[in-house]
Design a protein around this motif. Structure first.
Motif, PDB file in Angstrom:
ATOM      1  N   SER A  44       0.903  -1.214   0.015  1.00  0.00           N
ATOM      2  CA  SER A  44      -0.063   0.061   0.104  1.00  0.00           C
ATOM      3  C   SER A  44       0.967   1.213  -0.058  1.00  0.00           C
ATOM      4  CB  SER A  44      -1.101   0.027   0.977  1.00  0.00           C
ATOM      5  OG  SER A  44      -1.163   1.213   1.526  1.00  0.00           O
ATOM      6  N   LEU A  45       0.170   2.398  -0.811  1.00  0.00           N
ATOM      7  CA  LEU A  45       1.187   3.160  -0.700  1.00  0.00           C
ATOM      8  C   LEU A  45       0.715   4.345   0.476  1.00  0.00           C
ATOM      9  CD1 LEU A  45       1.195   5.283  -4.187  1.00  0.00           C
ATOM     10  CD2 LEU A  45       3.021   4.415  -2.525  1.00  0.00           C
ATOM     11  N   THR A  46      -0.107   4.112   1.303  1.00  0.00           N
ATOM     12  CA  THR A  46      -0.735   4.928   2.335  1.00  0.00           C
ATOM     13  C   THR A  46       0.054   4.619   3.560  1.00  0.00           C
ATOM     14  OG1 THR A  46      -3.090   4.301   1.758  1.00  0.00           O
ATOM     15  CG2 THR A  46      -2.703   5.204   3.978  1.00  0.00           C
ATOM     16  N   ASN A  47       0.957   3.766   3.587  1.00  0.00           N
ATOM     17  CA  ASN A  47       2.050   3.369   4.722  1.00  0.00           C
ATOM     18  C   ASN A  47       3.133   4.285   4.141  1.00  0.00           C
ATOM     19  OD1 ASN A  47       3.946   2.501   6.398  1.00  0.00           O
ATOM     20  ND2 ASN A  47       3.133   0.565   6.678  1.00  0.00           N
ATOM     21  N   PRO A  48       3.617   5.062   4.915  1.00  0.00           N
ATOM     22  CA  PRO A  48       5.004   6.084   4.707  1.00  0.00           C
ATOM     23  C   PRO A  48       5.958   5.372   4.322  1.00  0.00           C
ATOM     24  CG  PRO A  48       3.840   6.578   6.742  1.00  0.00           C
ATOM     25  CD  PRO A  48       3.096   5.698   6.113  1.00  0.00           C
ATOM     26  N   VAL A  49       6.134   3.956   5.017  1.00  0.00           N
ATOM     27  CA  VAL A  49       7.375   3.335   4.817  1.00  0.00           C
ATOM     28  C   VAL A  49       7.436   2.854   3.253  1.00  0.00           C
ATOM     29  CG1 VAL A  49       8.422   1.126   5.346  1.00  0.00           C
ATOM     30  CG2 VAL A  49       7.209   2.499   7.141  1.00  0.00           C
ATOM     31  N   PHE A  50       6.443   2.225   2.820  1.00  0.00           N
ATOM     32  CA  PHE A  50       6.469   1.878   1.385  1.00  0.00           C
ATOM     33  C   PHE A  50       6.426   3.191   0.546  1.00  0.00           C
ATOM     34  CE2 PHE A  50       4.015  -1.671   3.553  1.00  0.00           C
ATOM     35  CZ  PHE A  50       5.005  -2.187   3.592  1.00  0.00           C
ATOM     36  N   ALA A  51       5.798   4.195   0.986  1.00  0.00           N
ATOM     37  CA  ALA A  51       5.780   5.493   0.048  1.00  0.00           C
ATOM     38  C   ALA A  51       7.123   5.900  -0.179  1.00  0.00           C
ATOM     39  CB  ALA A  51       5.048   6.629   0.607  1.00  0.00           C
ATOM     40  N   ALA A  52       7.962   5.938   1.123  1.00  0.00           N
ATOM     41  CA  ALA A  52       9.378   6.372   0.840  1.00  0.00           C
ATOM     42  C   ALA A  52      10.187   5.368   0.261  1.00  0.00           C
ATOM     43  CB  ALA A  52       9.961   6.732   2.435  1.00  0.00           C
TER      44      ALA A  52
ATOM     45  N   ALA B 172      -2.539   6.467  -4.383  1.00  0.00           N
ATOM     46  CA  ALA B 172      -3.067   5.327  -3.838  1.00  0.00           C
ATOM     47  C   ALA B 172      -4.394   5.100  -4.671  1.00  0.00           C
ATOM     48  CB  ALA B 172      -3.257   5.122  -2.353  1.00  0.00           C
ATOM     49  N   GLY B 173      -5.145   6.300  -4.413  1.00  0.00           N
ATOM     50  CA  GLY B 173      -6.649   6.250  -4.832  1.00  0.00           C
ATOM     51  C   GLY B 173      -6.666   6.207  -6.509  1.00  0.00           C
ATOM     52  N   MET B 174      -5.642   6.594  -7.175  1.00  0.00           N
ATOM     53  CA  MET B 174      -5.364   6.568  -8.784  1.00  0.00           C
ATOM     54  C   MET B 174      -5.271   4.875  -8.901  1.00  0.00           C
ATOM     55  SD  MET B 174      -2.986   9.623  -9.618  1.00  0.00           S
ATOM     56  CE  MET B 174      -2.997  11.130  -8.719  1.00  0.00           C
ATOM     57  N   GLN B 175      -4.299   4.481  -8.212  1.00  0.00           N
ATOM     58  CA  GLN B 175      -3.968   3.098  -8.498  1.00  0.00           C
ATOM     59  C   GLN B 175      -4.964   2.010  -8.280  1.00  0.00           C
ATOM     60  OE1 GLN B 175      -1.827   0.440  -8.963  1.00  0.00           O
ATOM     61  NE2 GLN B 175      -3.068  -0.938  -7.466  1.00  0.00           N
ATOM     62  N   SER B 176      -5.789   2.314  -7.217  1.00  0.00           N
ATOM     63  CA  SER B 176      -7.023   1.328  -6.927  1.00  0.00           C
ATOM     64  C   SER B 176      -7.939   1.473  -8.280  1.00  0.00           C
ATOM     65  CB  SER B 176      -7.551   1.231  -5.656  1.00  0.00           C
ATOM     66  OG  SER B 176      -8.249   2.674  -5.457  1.00  0.00           O
ATOM     67  N   ALA B 177      -8.416   2.638  -8.658  1.00  0.00           N
ATOM     68  CA  ALA B 177      -9.162   3.081  -9.364  1.00  0.00           C
ATOM     69  C   ALA B 177      -8.787   2.571 -10.849  1.00  0.00           C
ATOM     70  CB  ALA B 177      -9.525   4.523  -9.715  1.00  0.00           C
ATOM     71  N   ALA B 178      -7.622   2.887 -11.286  1.00  0.00           N
ATOM     72  CA  ALA B 178      -6.922   2.327 -12.300  1.00  0.00           C
ATOM     73  C   ALA B 178      -6.907   0.741 -12.391  1.00  0.00           C
ATOM     74  CB  ALA B 178      -5.488   2.691 -12.586  1.00  0.00           C
ATOM     75  N   ARG B 179      -6.776  -0.010 -11.217  1.00  0.00           N
ATOM     76  CA  ARG B 179      -6.581  -1.396 -11.087  1.00  0.00           C
ATOM     77  C   ARG B 179      -8.192  -1.879 -11.532  1.00  0.00           C
ATOM     78  NH1 ARG B 179      -5.817  -6.184  -7.898  1.00  0.00           N
ATOM     79  NH2 ARG B 179      -5.879  -5.260  -5.880  1.00  0.00           N
TER      80      ARG B 179
ATOM     81  N   VAL C 115      -8.427  21.229   7.736  1.00  0.00           N
ATOM     82  CA  VAL C 115      -9.397  21.089   6.503  1.00  0.00           C
ATOM     83  C   VAL C 115      -9.336  19.645   5.982  1.00  0.00           C
ATOM     84  CG1 VAL C 115     -10.290  21.669   4.472  1.00  0.00           C
ATOM     85  CG2 VAL C 115      -9.366  23.409   6.035  1.00  0.00           C
ATOM     86  N   ASP C 116     -10.022  18.901   6.241  1.00  0.00           N
ATOM     87  CA  ASP C 116     -10.026  17.325   5.689  1.00  0.00           C
ATOM     88  C   ASP C 116     -10.331  17.363   4.169  1.00  0.00           C
ATOM     89  OD1 ASP C 116      -9.648  14.752   5.673  1.00  0.00           O
ATOM     90  OD2 ASP C 116     -11.140  14.497   7.504  1.00  0.00           O
ATOM     91  N   THR C 117      -9.561  17.033   3.599  1.00  0.00           N
ATOM     92  CA  THR C 117      -9.790  17.200   2.016  1.00  0.00           C
ATOM     93  C   THR C 117      -9.591  15.538   1.575  1.00  0.00           C
ATOM     94  OG1 THR C 117      -7.181  17.099   1.284  1.00  0.00           O
ATOM     95  CG2 THR C 117      -8.700  19.152   1.668  1.00  0.00           C
ATOM     96  N   PRO C 118     -10.646  14.940   0.601  1.00  0.00           N
ATOM     97  CA  PRO C 118     -10.444  13.593   0.199  1.00  0.00           C
ATOM     98  C   PRO C 118      -9.680  13.232  -0.825  1.00  0.00           C
ATOM     99  CG  PRO C 118     -12.406  14.854  -0.996  1.00  0.00           C
ATOM    100  CD  PRO C 118     -11.632  15.900  -0.077  1.00  0.00           C
ATOM    101  N   THR C 119      -8.359  13.024  -0.097  1.00  0.00           N
ATOM    102  CA  THR C 119      -7.091  12.939  -0.994  1.00  0.00           C
ATOM    103  C   THR C 119      -7.077  11.907  -1.650  1.00  0.00           C
ATOM    104  OG1 THR C 119      -6.155  13.586   1.090  1.00  0.00           O
ATOM    105  CG2 THR C 119      -4.872  13.833  -0.865  1.00  0.00           C
ATOM    106  N   ARG C 120      -7.489  10.711  -1.222  1.00  0.00           N
ATOM    107  CA  ARG C 120      -7.784   9.554  -1.971  1.00  0.00           C
ATOM    108  C   ARG C 120      -8.629   9.500  -2.939  1.00  0.00           C
ATOM    109  NH1 ARG C 120      -5.895   3.742  -0.567  1.00  0.00           N
ATOM    110  NH2 ARG C 120      -7.024   2.656  -2.063  1.00  0.00           N
ATOM    111  N   LEU C 121      -9.786  10.000  -2.522  1.00  0.00           N
ATOM    112  CA  LEU C 121     -10.774  10.020  -3.500  1.00  0.00           C
ATOM    113  C   LEU C 121     -10.747  10.840  -4.694  1.00  0.00           C
ATOM    114  CD1 LEU C 121     -13.772   9.028  -3.187  1.00  0.00           C
ATOM    115  CD2 LEU C 121     -14.545  11.133  -2.573  1.00  0.00           C
TER     116      LEU C 121
END
Lengths: 337, 337
Positions: free
Chosen positions: A71-79, B82-89, B293-299
């Motif tokens: 997952s990219l959400t984990n900063p470890v993998f993102a890094a 991460a959001g792009m990846q899952s939508a693309a998949r 401010v909470d933005t729906p980043t993944r979305l």
DNA sequence: CCAGCCCGTGAAATCGTTTTCAGGAACTTA
DNA sequence: TAAGTTCCTGAAAACGATTTCACGGGCTGG
């Protein structure tokens, strides 16, 4: 309206054959300076850039590396992906990135997809490197790959990682040296992953070496909602004889645990010390700062790419590269008075 | 030893022509059930998977989306990827991921690389969407793209974003409603990016609407070392008449600022309130929790992919999609007593 | 019973490169 | 001057798929 200017267009413009254009572009054979100049001019005027696809079809090799991570959400993998990306870019390659999102069957499918794209090689972090049919398949097909974060036990698998067992051994030792005797072990959802297992081994070994009784590991979903963590931790830490410290199998979990303990009315580190693992950047931005094992995540990604290239280009044999870790002291870990 | 089983191998095994194999695989034309069965059997036995390269060369379209972002290290971008990846998949596509690492000239180069790979479309976060030669180039070549996080002013550019100005307007309003009068504005290294500009505008508008004097923005490197931030903030917050609140242009900066203020001996939120922007997950894991401010980043990443597909497949016109943001209260923002 | 259709199939062209092979020009050497 | 090199260049064959075109056989309908 894609791609109207091909190598043929350039050849016409330069008044030569497409073979010559190819030679000029790739410097694959000597050309007369007159022709070369005309070709370069044509290339510049037309804004021509050779199609990677045409090239790939002929050579059956792309300038692309496949990446599979949880997952990219984990900063470890993102890094680590960030490290891969910049190392790949230095070598004129790009990353084809995929993530399993912790879906069990996804690894095999994603690798297949990447192989269908003729990637030059793969870099992956898998759940278990020991018995993994997908990796066997890659070996059978002769496609080079490097694992990151995984610590393969079986020889013949290339990997870049830290010595997880030694790291938790050292970290646990620090906690023991600080006077802690009952040290809880909190594991993330990776309880089944090979690196989580190695970390747990290091903890047990350190406890045993000090003549202490290891606690049964408590498994938690990391970054699940803090309330659920609080609930799960209540039983363990609100008892009469409770642990004085908690070793968490990763930093995200540790941060969440610190929060959960706080909601339980326990002070960190006064009542309970906490330590994590990974060394994510934000561990240093919180208060108190997170004690942890600092692992060179970004560097690991970069080294994985470097290793992959030695395998692709020089046909180097697979090997395991251990990168150094350091213990990072932090406010969450205090001596037990 | 790459790729030994091609469509030709399958055809021989199934006793038919490669054209028929292709038809069976893609269901692009009806085939007799007998032949179809033989082909499917052959495909399964040989473990055949059509080469994306061969396919791409013929159709001049790949199942690949190019991505350009500043950096993966920022959880905001990591989450949207991460959001792009899952939508693309979901749509059987993969991401070709590149990052500029904040290098000014890199955008153009990366886009060129991606275009050379014949990506089906691009998703990018650029420094400035208004005057951007790279985007103009894409439009000229007719390659569909969608911006994420950017808020293009010029019409004709597709984008998925939040209304940054409205969001900071609302957030600033909340702070004003809480009794704050002097609200500092702290900006990250993005001071030049279009979204940072929009956020700053929202702040100024809210201050003006309340009849308050906006402070001159203070520019800081986020996640630079905390000491340097402490130093930079000392002048502003250790003065006699200091601001009672600080609005930070993003969450990473805000977390760092909270830490820096603490080292200066200032309590958050007792002495100074702090708010961020983005809504990264870790803002909720720290103590006190980060008001933001909470933005729906993944979305946003997922929607960008969805929009890109409507453009690619249905030829939809570029449009700007604004996703809703929410104000997330947090312990760092307290009423001024 | 024959003409006309439709359906399934195969041969071949094509996509944009790289690369092999052969040939021609220029130059050296006897 | 003839023979042998060396160098540069172009024609053409790949690479692995999709797709057009044509063809043959089995229908249907008159």
């Amino acid at each position: 309206m894609p791609r109207i200017v091909t190598i043929r267009t350039v050849a016409e413009r330069a008044g030569c054959s497409i073979a010559t254009v190819s030679r000029v572009i790739n410097r694959s054979a000597p050309t007369s300076s007159a022709v070369e100049a005309r070709v370069r001019a044509a290339v510049a005027e037309l804004g021509f850039r050779p199609s990677e696809i045409g090239r790939a079809l002929k050579t059956l090799r792309t300038r692309t590396l496949g990446v599979v991570i949880p997952s990219l959400t984990n900063p470890v993998f993102a890094a680590s992906v960030a490290g891969m990306q910049s190392a790949a870019r230095e070598r004129q390659h790009t990353l084809l990135l995929t993530a399993t999102d912790y879906e069990p069957g996804a690894e095999a499918e994603l690798v297949e997809t990447l192989v269908a794209q003729n990637v030059a090689g793969l870099i992956l972090t898998v759940a278990d490197a020991a018995e993994n049919a997908t990796l066997d398949l890659l070996e059978a097909e002769g496609i080079p790959y490097v694992l990151v974060h995984n610590e393969p036990t079986r020889p013949g698998r290339a990997a870049v990682c830290v010595d997880n067992a030694a790291a938790t051994f050292a970290l646990t030792g620090t906690m023991i040296a600080a006077g802690h005797r009952r040290i809880a072990y909190l594991a993330g959802r990776f309880a089944t992953s090979d690196r989580a297992r190695r970390r747990h081994e290091g903890y047990r070994a350190a406890m045993a070496a000090a003549g202490l009784e290891p606690e049964a590991p408590l498994e938690l979903d990391y970054l699940g909602d803090a309330p659920s963590h609080a609930e799960a931790l209540a039983g363990l830490f609100c008892a009469g004889a409770r642990p004085t410290a908690a070793l968490c199998s990763n930093d995200l979990l540790a941060l969440s645990v610190v929060g959960a303990l706080r909601t339980l009315g326990l002070r960190v580190p006064d009542d309970i010390s906490v330590a994590g693992f990974d060394g994510i950047a934000l561990g240093g931005a919180v208060h108190p700062t997170l004690a942890t094992v600092d692992t060179p995540t970004r560097l690991m990604g970069a080294h994985a790419v470097a290793m992959l290239f030695t395998m692709i280009e020089a046909g180097a044999a697979p090997r395991v590269e251990h990168l150094p870790f350091t213990l990072r002291p932090g406010g969450t870990l205090a001596p037990r008075v």
